[in-house]
Design a protein around this motif. Structure first.
Motif, PDB file in Angstrom:
ATOM      1  N   GLY A  72       0.798  -1.223   0.000  1.00  0.00           N
ATOM      2  CA  GLY A  72       0.000   0.000   0.000  1.00  0.00           C
ATOM      3  C   GLY A  72       0.825   1.265   0.000  1.00  0.00           C
ATOM      4  N   TYR A  73       2.129   1.144  -0.250  1.00  0.00           N
ATOM      5  CA  TYR A  73       3.021   2.301  -0.221  1.00  0.00           C
ATOM      6  C   TYR A  73       3.288   2.810  -1.630  1.00  0.00           C
ATOM      7  CZ  TYR A  73       3.498   1.249   4.630  1.00  0.00           C
ATOM      8  OH  TYR A  73       3.218   1.036   5.945  1.00  0.00           O
ATOM      9  N   ASP A  74       3.511   4.136  -1.711  1.00  0.00           N
ATOM     10  CA  ASP A  74       3.783   4.769  -2.996  1.00  0.00           C
ATOM     11  C   ASP A  74       5.266   4.752  -3.334  1.00  0.00           C
ATOM     12  OD1 ASP A  74       1.063   5.544  -3.481  1.00  0.00           O
ATOM     13  OD2 ASP A  74       1.340   7.092  -1.956  1.00  0.00           O
ATOM     14  N   GLU A  75       6.106   4.751  -2.317  1.00  0.00           N
ATOM     15  CA  GLU A  75       7.546   4.757  -2.523  1.00  0.00           C
ATOM     16  C   GLU A  75       8.200   3.731  -1.608  1.00  0.00           C
ATOM     17  OE1 GLU A  75       9.257   6.464  -4.808  1.00  0.00           O
ATOM     18  OE2 GLU A  75       7.352   7.246  -5.524  1.00  0.00           O
ATOM     19  N   VAL A  76       9.161   3.013  -2.164  1.00  0.00           N
ATOM     20  CA  VAL A  76       9.959   2.052  -1.411  1.00  0.00           C
ATOM     21  C   VAL A  76      11.406   2.257  -1.842  1.00  0.00           C
ATOM     22  CG1 VAL A  76      10.396  -0.397  -0.997  1.00  0.00           C
ATOM     23  CG2 VAL A  76       8.066   0.393  -1.320  1.00  0.00           C
ATOM     24  N   ALA A  77      12.291   2.433  -0.872  1.00  0.00           N
ATOM     25  CA  ALA A  77      13.704   2.640  -1.186  1.00  0.00           C
ATOM     26  C   ALA A  77      14.542   1.576  -0.482  1.00  0.00           C
ATOM     27  CB  ALA A  77      14.152   4.028  -0.738  1.00  0.00           C
ATOM     28  N   THR A  78      15.460   0.977  -1.210  1.00  0.00           N
ATOM     29  CA  THR A  78      16.354  -0.035  -0.651  1.00  0.00           C
ATOM     30  C   THR A  78      17.324   0.627   0.323  1.00  0.00           C
ATOM     31  OG1 THR A  78      16.242  -1.196  -2.767  1.00  0.00           O
ATOM     32  CG2 THR A  78      17.972  -1.875  -1.223  1.00  0.00           C
ATOM     33  N   ALA A  98       9.761 -12.823  -4.170  1.00  0.00           N
ATOM     34  CA  ALA A  98       9.998 -11.970  -3.004  1.00  0.00           C
ATOM     35  C   ALA A  98       8.788 -12.017  -2.090  1.00  0.00           C
ATOM     36  CB  ALA A  98      10.268 -10.540  -3.441  1.00  0.00           C
ATOM     37  N   GLU A  99       9.066 -12.075  -0.778  1.00  0.00           N
ATOM     38  CA  GLU A  99       7.983 -12.149   0.191  1.00  0.00           C
ATOM     39  C   GLU A  99       8.335 -11.333   1.434  1.00  0.00           C
ATOM     40  OE1 GLU A  99       5.019 -15.570   1.882  1.00  0.00           O
ATOM     41  OE2 GLU A  99       6.981 -16.163   1.135  1.00  0.00           O
ATOM     42  N   VAL A 100       7.385 -10.534   1.874  1.00  0.00           N
ATOM     43  CA  VAL A 100       7.556  -9.731   3.084  1.00  0.00           C
ATOM     44  C   VAL A 100       7.602 -10.666   4.284  1.00  0.00           C
ATOM     45  CG1 VAL A 100       6.479  -7.998   4.576  1.00  0.00           C
ATOM     46  CG2 VAL A 100       6.442  -7.709   2.081  1.00  0.00           C
ATOM     47  N   ILE A 101       8.614 -10.468   5.153  1.00  0.00           N
ATOM     48  CA  ILE A 101       8.707 -11.306   6.345  1.00  0.00           C
ATOM     49  C   ILE A 101       8.548 -10.522   7.642  1.00  0.00           C
ATOM     50  CG2 ILE A 101       9.948 -13.181   5.256  1.00  0.00           C
ATOM     51  CD1 ILE A 101      12.544 -12.123   6.303  1.00  0.00           C
ATOM     52  N   HIS A 102       8.690  -9.183   7.589  1.00  0.00           N
ATOM     53  CA  HIS A 102       8.467  -8.364   8.783  1.00  0.00           C
ATOM     54  C   HIS A 102       8.253  -6.914   8.356  1.00  0.00           C
ATOM     55  CE1 HIS A 102       8.655  -7.039  12.935  1.00  0.00           C
ATOM     56  NE2 HIS A 102       9.490  -6.090  12.548  1.00  0.00           N
ATOM     57  N   GLN A 103       7.337  -6.235   9.057  1.00  0.00           N
ATOM     58  CA  GLN A 103       7.064  -4.834   8.752  1.00  0.00           C
ATOM     59  C   GLN A 103       6.876  -4.060  10.043  1.00  0.00           C
ATOM     60  OE1 GLN A 103       3.521  -4.221   6.420  1.00  0.00           O
ATOM     61  NE2 GLN A 103       3.679  -2.017   6.521  1.00  0.00           N
ATOM     62  N   ASN A 104       7.408  -2.829  10.073  1.00  0.00           N
ATOM     63  CA  ASN A 104       7.074  -1.902  11.149  1.00  0.00           C
ATOM     64  C   ASN A 104       6.555  -0.614  10.511  1.00  0.00           C
ATOM     65  OD1 ASN A 104       9.307  -0.261  10.510  1.00  0.00           O
ATOM     66  ND2 ASN A 104      10.620  -1.312  11.979  1.00  0.00           N
ATOM     67  N   ARG A 105       6.539   0.497  11.236  1.00  0.00           N
ATOM     68  CA  ARG A 105       5.926   1.719  10.705  1.00  0.00           C
ATOM     69  C   ARG A 105       6.629   2.291   9.489  1.00  0.00           C
ATOM     70  NH1 ARG A 105       5.872   5.893  15.050  1.00  0.00           N
ATOM     71  NH2 ARG A 105       7.726   4.771  15.658  1.00  0.00           N
ATOM     72  N   SER A 106       7.944   2.191   9.431  1.00  0.00           N
ATOM     73  CA  SER A 106       8.658   2.873   8.352  1.00  0.00           C
ATOM     74  C   SER A 106       9.557   1.982   7.503  1.00  0.00           C
ATOM     75  CB  SER A 106       9.497   4.013   8.930  1.00  0.00           C
ATOM     76  OG  SER A 106      10.456   3.495   9.834  1.00  0.00           O
ATOM     77  N   THR A 107       9.723   0.733   7.885  1.00  0.00           N
ATOM     78  CA  THR A 107      10.570  -0.169   7.099  1.00  0.00           C
ATOM     79  C   THR A 107       9.913  -1.540   6.977  1.00  0.00           C
ATOM     80  OG1 THR A 107      11.839  -0.966   8.996  1.00  0.00           O
ATOM     81  CG2 THR A 107      12.734   0.954   7.805  1.00  0.00           C
ATOM     82  N   THR A 128      16.255  -4.678   3.547  1.00  0.00           N
ATOM     83  CA  THR A 128      15.476  -3.740   4.336  1.00  0.00           C
ATOM     84  C   THR A 128      15.129  -2.565   3.434  1.00  0.00           C
ATOM     85  OG1 THR A 128      16.690  -4.379   6.314  1.00  0.00           O
ATOM     86  CG2 THR A 128      15.434  -2.321   6.428  1.00  0.00           C
ATOM     87  N   PHE A 129      13.856  -2.183   3.457  1.00  0.00           N
ATOM     88  CA  PHE A 129      13.355  -1.133   2.577  1.00  0.00           C
ATOM     89  C   PHE A 129      12.620  -0.077   3.387  1.00  0.00           C
ATOM     90  CE2 PHE A 129      14.033  -4.823   0.105  1.00  0.00           C
ATOM     91  CZ  PHE A 129      14.396  -4.387  -1.158  1.00  0.00           C
ATOM     92  N   LYS A 130      12.868   1.194   3.056  1.00  0.00           N
ATOM     93  CA  LYS A 130      12.155   2.309   3.676  1.00  0.00           C
ATOM     94  C   LYS A 130      10.840   2.491   2.937  1.00  0.00           C
ATOM     95  CE  LYS A 130      12.847   7.279   4.526  1.00  0.00           C
ATOM     96  NZ  LYS A 130      11.846   7.584   5.345  1.00  0.00           N
ATOM     97  N   LEU A 131       9.771   2.673   3.680  1.00  0.00           N
ATOM     98  CA  LEU A 131       8.423   2.808   3.124  1.00  0.00           C
ATOM     99  C   LEU A 131       7.950   4.255   3.273  1.00  0.00           C
ATOM    100  CD1 LEU A 131       6.910  -0.272   4.953  1.00  0.00           C
ATOM    101  CD2 LEU A 131       7.750  -0.210   2.597  1.00  0.00           C
ATOM    102  N   SER A 132       7.227   4.750   2.277  1.00  0.00           N
ATOM    103  CA  SER A 132       6.615   6.077   2.412  1.00  0.00           C
ATOM    104  C   SER A 132       5.324   6.139   1.606  1.00  0.00           C
ATOM    105  CB  SER A 132       7.570   7.180   1.993  1.00  0.00           C
ATOM    106  OG  SER A 132       7.934   7.062   0.646  1.00  0.00           O
ATOM    107  N   ILE A 133       4.420   6.950   2.132  1.00  0.00           N
ATOM    108  CA  ILE A 133       3.135   7.184   1.475  1.00  0.00           C
ATOM    109  C   ILE A 133       3.195   8.565   0.844  1.00  0.00           C
ATOM    110  CG2 ILE A 133       0.671   7.490   1.884  1.00  0.00           C
ATOM    111  CD1 ILE A 133       0.814   4.908   3.018  1.00  0.00           C
ATOM    112  N   GLY A 134       2.596   8.707  -0.298  1.00  0.00           N
ATOM    113  CA  GLY A 134       2.572   9.997  -0.993  1.00  0.00           C
ATOM    114  C   GLY A 134       3.444   9.957  -2.212  1.00  0.00           C
TER     115      GLY A 134
END
Length: 137
Positions: A72-78, A98-107, A128-134
């Motif tokens: 549900g994120y617009d931007e993902v940065a390695t 690829a499969e998500v194995i753990h998520q927190n608020r920003s990564t 590990t990927f940084k997540l952002s909305i917008g």
């Protein structure tokens, strides 16, 4: 996750210059999971007569980025990749899962696997990927 968001993720990646340049094919996309295929091209072959490790890394990183965006994120940065090269390949098609194995608020922590046509694991990666909305401005 909404179908509209997954469609946007698919469209964004499939319309990127890198996707087109390397020849990636989307096989499956759902929330937290991606499967890509990459037919081997002669330009991927290194001096050892096998696919260059940078191709392994690029394909796994792309699949893992898509998996992050599928949440549900617009931007993902390695932020970090840890890659193990397990077996070489010289021809055919490779598959990146690829499969998500753990998520927190920003990564998000994602596992990537690269397989040959016989289903043998040829590369393994965690990232590990940084997540952002917008949208990017």
């Amino acid at each position: 996750m909404t179908e509209e968001h997954l469609e946007k993720v698919r469209t964004d990646f499939e319309n990127s210059p890198f996707w087109t340049f390397i020849g990636l094919e989307l096989k499956e996309l759902k929330e937290g999971y991606v499967l890509l295929a990459l037919p081997i091209q002669k330009e991927f072959i290194n001096v050892r007569n096998s696919v260059h490790g940078g191709i392994y890394a690029s394909v796994m990183d792309t699949a893992m980025g898509m998996a992050g965006r599928s949440l549900g994120y617009d931007e993902v940065a390695t932020i970090h990749l840890n890659i193990q090269y397990l077996k070489s390949v010289m021809e055919g098609t490779v598959y990146s899962e690829a499969e998500v194995i753990h998520q927190n608020r920003s990564t998000v922590l994602i596992e990537g696997r690269l397989m040959n046509e016989d289903g043998e694991l040829i590369g393994h990666c965690t990232g590990t990927f940084k997540l952002s909305i917008g949208e990017k401005g």
